[in-house]
Structure formats: structure tokens, C-alpha cells
Design an enzyme around this catalytic site. Structure first.
Site, short mmCIF file in Angstrom:
data_model
loop_
_atom_site.label_atom_id
_atom_site.label_comp_id
_atom_site.label_asym_id
_atom_site.label_seq_id
_atom_site.Cartn_x
_atom_site.Cartn_y
_atom_site.Cartn_z
N TYR A 183 -1.95 -0.08 10.34
CA TYR A 183 -2.22 -0.69 9.03
C TYR A 183 -1.02 -0.55 8.09
O TYR A 183 -0.52 -1.54 7.53
CB TYR A 183 -3.46 -0.06 8.38
CG TYR A 183 -3.57 -0.41 6.93
CD1 TYR A 183 -3.92 -1.69 6.53
CD2 TYR A 183 -3.25 0.53 5.93
CE1 TYR A 183 -3.97 -2.03 5.20
CE2 TYR A 183 -3.29 0.18 4.60
CZ TYR A 183 -3.65 -1.10 4.23
OH TYR A 183 -3.68 -1.44 2.90
N SER B 210 0.82 -1.22 0.00
CA SER B 210 0.00 0.00 0.00
C SER B 210 0.85 1.25 0.00
O SER B 210 1.95 1.28 0.57
CB SER B 210 -0.87 0.00 1.26
OG SER B 210 -1.53 1.23 1.41
N LYS C 135 1.87 -3.43 6.48
CA LYS C 135 2.23 -3.62 5.06
C LYS C 135 3.74 -3.48 4.87
O LYS C 135 4.36 -4.22 4.09
CB LYS C 135 1.47 -2.61 4.19
CG LYS C 135 -0.02 -2.90 4.11
CD LYS C 135 -0.28 -4.25 3.44
CE LYS C 135 -1.75 -4.61 3.39
NZ LYS C 135 -1.99 -5.91 2.73
C1 WQD Z 1 -9.19 10.41 0.26
C2 WQD Z 1 -9.20 11.92 0.45
C3 WQD Z 1 -9.65 12.62 2.70
C4 WQD Z 1 -13.76 11.21 2.85
C5 WQD Z 1 -6.78 5.51 2.61
C6 WQD Z 1 -5.65 4.79 3.28
C7 WQD Z 1 -4.72 4.26 2.24
C8 WQD Z 1 -5.44 3.41 1.24
C9 WQD Z 1 -6.61 4.10 0.68
C10 WQD Z 1 -5.41 1.03 1.76
C11 WQD Z 1 -8.50 12.36 1.73
C12 WQD Z 1 -10.72 13.06 1.77
C13 WQD Z 1 -12.48 11.50 2.46
C14 WQD Z 1 -14.69 12.27 2.99
C15 WQD Z 1 -12.98 13.82 2.35
N1 WQD Z 1 -5.93 2.21 1.84
N2 WQD Z 1 -12.08 12.77 2.23
N3 WQD Z 1 -14.26 13.54 2.73
O1 WQD Z 1 -7.02 8.54 3.32
O2 WQD Z 1 -6.18 8.86 0.94
O3 WQD Z 1 -6.24 6.61 1.90
O4 WQD Z 1 -7.43 4.60 1.73
O5 WQD Z 1 -4.36 0.66 1.32
O6 WQD Z 1 -3.75 3.57 2.89
O7 WQD Z 1 -4.98 5.71 4.12
O8 WQD Z 1 -8.35 7.64 1.33
O9 WQD Z 1 -10.68 7.69 0.57
O10 WQD Z 1 -10.18 7.99 3.04
O11 WQD Z 1 -9.61 9.81 1.46
O12 WQD Z 1 -12.64 15.00 2.17
O13 WQD Z 1 -15.87 12.08 3.34
O14 WQD Z 1 -10.55 12.33 0.59
O15 WQD Z 1 -9.35 13.60 3.64
O16 WQD Z 1 -7.84 13.55 1.46
P1 WQD Z 1 -6.90 8.02 1.94
P2 WQD Z 1 -9.79 8.22 1.63
#
Ligand code: WQD
Length: 319
Positions: A140, A116, A144
Site C-alpha cells: 500500500y 499517505s 503511494k
Molecule cells: C493506530 C495505532 C496500532 C487498533 C494505518 C496505515 C496508514 C494510514 C492510517 C492510510 C497503532 C494501534 C490499533 C487496535 C491498537 N492509512 N491499535 N489497537 O497503523 O497508524 O496507520 O492507517 O493511508 O498508512 O498504516 O493506524 O488505526 O491501524 O492504528 O492498539 O485495535 O493504534 O497499533 O499504533 P496506523 P491504525
């Protein structure tokens, strides 16, 4: 040459099983069905069980003459890993360890590992290369990175050939039935808000990015599956192992994603702007040169294709 795909009935695993079967590979899926669903992989051979069950792994490897493993079974929710680190280390690290012991005993020498971008933590670079320092911010991400280390040690000691695939932000579905049932990431969370008549939430608008919202590299799950297929094929052709980013090499901001979702769904996607969510890096975008050169892989689908296919899957599950 049989490939064992762990987590093969899950969201990403089912895409990998399907792509490998379509390419003519002999595949057996293993899944504990904690979040997996056999209906995602009709016609595929599925063993119900966990990667923590050494006796079961030994039996499957022997009876199905497994020569390679694609290991996708894992716990993957960042926040849950902070609350339940022991569970995450048990499932993700102990699970990998047990699987590797079975591989060693059974003479399996090819391994594709689901890693990841969480291994990088808060990268302070425009494009994240595979050499960018790894400083995971959650249990998490730690599991990985520990997994990669363990695999690299087995590569050095036992000749295991390992492809570690660091996924960026996975979205979309190859078919509506294969859509992500989890509502933990941006795209499904926005769908949920819009269909409930709420405004989608944007976490933070004061990041040092062009529109002030976080930038991520969203990559279609069908592209993720193709990258795994390319990695497995390379190993079957005798390639050495390597570690690769899987992304598009292009960033999209939270506002851009929500805008595309508004266009695709035809719903009013005017967002509510709130404070930053703790621990979010401003920008995480993959450098993709290494996988292009090493595996000949390039992502095919853009953000609109991801949102359209994810929306079709959402509508199927929420009629
Ligand atoms: C994306 C962006 C939020 C929800 C995570 C894990 C990563 C990988 C993928 C597994 C961020 C913003 C989100 C909302 C928002 N997982 N957001 N409003 O955090 O980039 O990655 O999932 O391997 O390891 O950390 O993904 O989809 O949670 O967020 O503004 O309601 O959207 O702040 O910038 P993230 P996400």
C-alpha cells in the site's frame, strides 16, 4: 474550471466534494462505488466508473471541461495490500497511470494526489518532515510513493502541477452521515469493541514513548478536506506543485485515544493490553510548517472533536 474528484463518494472523497461545492467550485465526482455511497454526496454530479476506464475518463474530461483532478480513489488497507499486492498495484498505480494519460490527452494541468504517511514507513524522528526518508513497509505505502514519483515525472516532463498530500491518521466526520463505514483503524475498532461489550485492544505497551503505546498524529477528515481545497485553489491561482504532510503536528498515544473515547461515549474503556502488532512504528507525527507556509493551512479540530463526530457517525450506522 471544473474539478474532477475521483473516489468522490468515499469517506474522504465525499468530504472533499462537499467542501469544494460549498466553496463554489464546479465539481464532478467519479466513483466505482466499491466502497463509495452516492448518498454521501446528494446533489453532486456523480459518474459511476473506475479510474482504470480510459474511455470513460476521456469522455468526462472532455464533456465536463475538466481543468483539475483531485485523485482520491484507491485501495487503502495495509494488511490487504500485503496479501494482494497485484490488486493494489493495479488499482493504485495503474489507475493513476490511466488517469494521467487521460489528463495529458485532455490538457488537464492541475493535480491533487491523495498520498499517505505510509510512504515514510518507520520514521525514526520526532517530527516527520516532507524530507524524511521514504521507506514504505507495505505494498500500500509503495503504491503511494510510486504514485508520487510518477506524478513528479509528469510534472517535469509535461508541466503538470501536482500537490501530493500525505495524510497522517484520518478520523472523525463533518456530519454523522459522512462517518467512516470501515472498521479498520483504531477509533472504529475501539467503538466496535465497546459496543459489543468487549475491551478494546492495545497492541504493545513497551514502545519507547511516554506511556509505552504507539503515538500517531490524528487529523480530522474535515481538516483533510480543507487542505485539499486550499491545494486546489492554489493551483487555480497559478501555484507550482509541492508535497505536503497533512496532520496536526501533535501526537496522541493509543491509551490517550482510548481514554478520550471512554469520556466521549461514557462507556467503560478499560483496555486489554496485548503484544505488539508487527510493523507498527512507535511514533509517527507530522511536521506541519511546510503546509502552513505553502498553503496557509492549519488543522482546526482536536482529538475530542474527532472522537465526538466519529461516535455520532457510528451511532447513526449502528442504532
Ligand atoms: C493506530 C495505532 C496500532 C487498533 C494505518 C496505515 C496508514 C494510514 C492510517 C492510510 C497503532 C494501534 C490499533 C487496535 C491498537 N492509512 N491499535 N489497537 O497503523 O497508524 O496507520 O492507517 O493511508 O498508512 O498504516 O493506524 O488505526 O491501524 O492504528 O492498539 O485495535 O493504534 O497499533 O499504533 P496506523 P491504525
Amino acid at each position: 474550471m471544473t474539478w474532477l474528484v475521483t473516489g468522490g463518494a468515499g469517506y474522504i472523497g465525499a468530504h472533499v466534494v462537499r467542501a469544494m461545492l460549498q466553496s463554489g467550485q464546479d465539481v464532478v465526482a467519479l466513483d466505482d462505488l466499491s466502497t463509495g455511497d452516492p448518498a454521501r454526496i446528494p446533489g453532486a454530479e456523480l459518474v459511476e466508473g473506475t479510474v482504470l476506464d480510459r474511455a470513460l475518463l476521456d469522455r468526462v474530461v472532455k464533456e465536463r471541461a475538466v481543468t483539475g483532478v483531485v485523485h482520491i480513489a484507491a485501495k487503502k488497507q495495509v494488511a490487504e495490500s500485503v496479501a494482494e499486492p497485484l490488486h493494489y498495484y493495479r488499482e493504485n498505480v495503474d489507475g493513476l497511470l490511466t488517469l494521467l494519460e487521460a489528463c495529458r490527452a485532455g490538457g488537464v494541468d492541475r493535480f491533487v494526489f491523495s498520498s499517505s504517511a505510509a510512504t515514510y514507513g518507520m520514521p525514526d524522528v520526532d517530527l516527520v518532515t516532507e524530507e524524511t526518508p521514504k521507506e514504505p513497509m507495505s505494498p500500500y505505502g509503495e503504491t503511494k510513493l510510486v504514485g508520487e514519483w510518477l506524478l513528479n515525472a509528469c510534472a517535469a516532463a509535461h508541466g503538470l502541477r501536482v500537490m501530493s498530500m500525505r495524510y497522517f491518521n484520518v478520523a472523525g466526520a463533518a456530519t454523522p452521515e459522512l462517518g467512516d463505514p470501515g472498521i479498520f483503524n483504531l477509533v472504529p475498532l475501539v467503538f466496535q469493541a465497546l459496543t459489543a461489550g468487549r475491551r478494546p485492544t492495545v497492541f504493545g505497551t513497551d514502545y519507547p514513548t511516554p506511556d509505552g503505546t504507539c503515538v500517531r498524529d490524528y487529523v480530522h477528515v474535515a481538516d483533510i478536506a480543507e487542505a485539499h481545497l486550499a491545494a486546489a485553489r492554489a493551483l487555480d491561482d497559478g501555484a507550482d506543485g509541492a508535497t505536503y504532510n497533512i496532520g496536526r503536528g501533535a501526537g496522541s498515544s493509543v491509551l490517550e485515544v482510548i481514554d478520550v473515547i471512554g469520556q466521549v461515549t461514557g462507556l467503560d474503556a478499560t483496555p486489554e493490553l496485548v503484544d505488539r502488532r508487527p510493523g507498527d512504528p512507535a511514533r509517527v507525527v507530522a511536521a506541519v510548517d511546510k503546509i502552513r507556509v505553502g498553503l496557509g493551512f492549519e488543522a482546526r479540530y482536536d482529538l475530542t472533536a474527532m472522537v465526538e463526530s466519529a461516535w455520532a457517525g457510528w451511532q447513526l450506522r449502528h442504532p
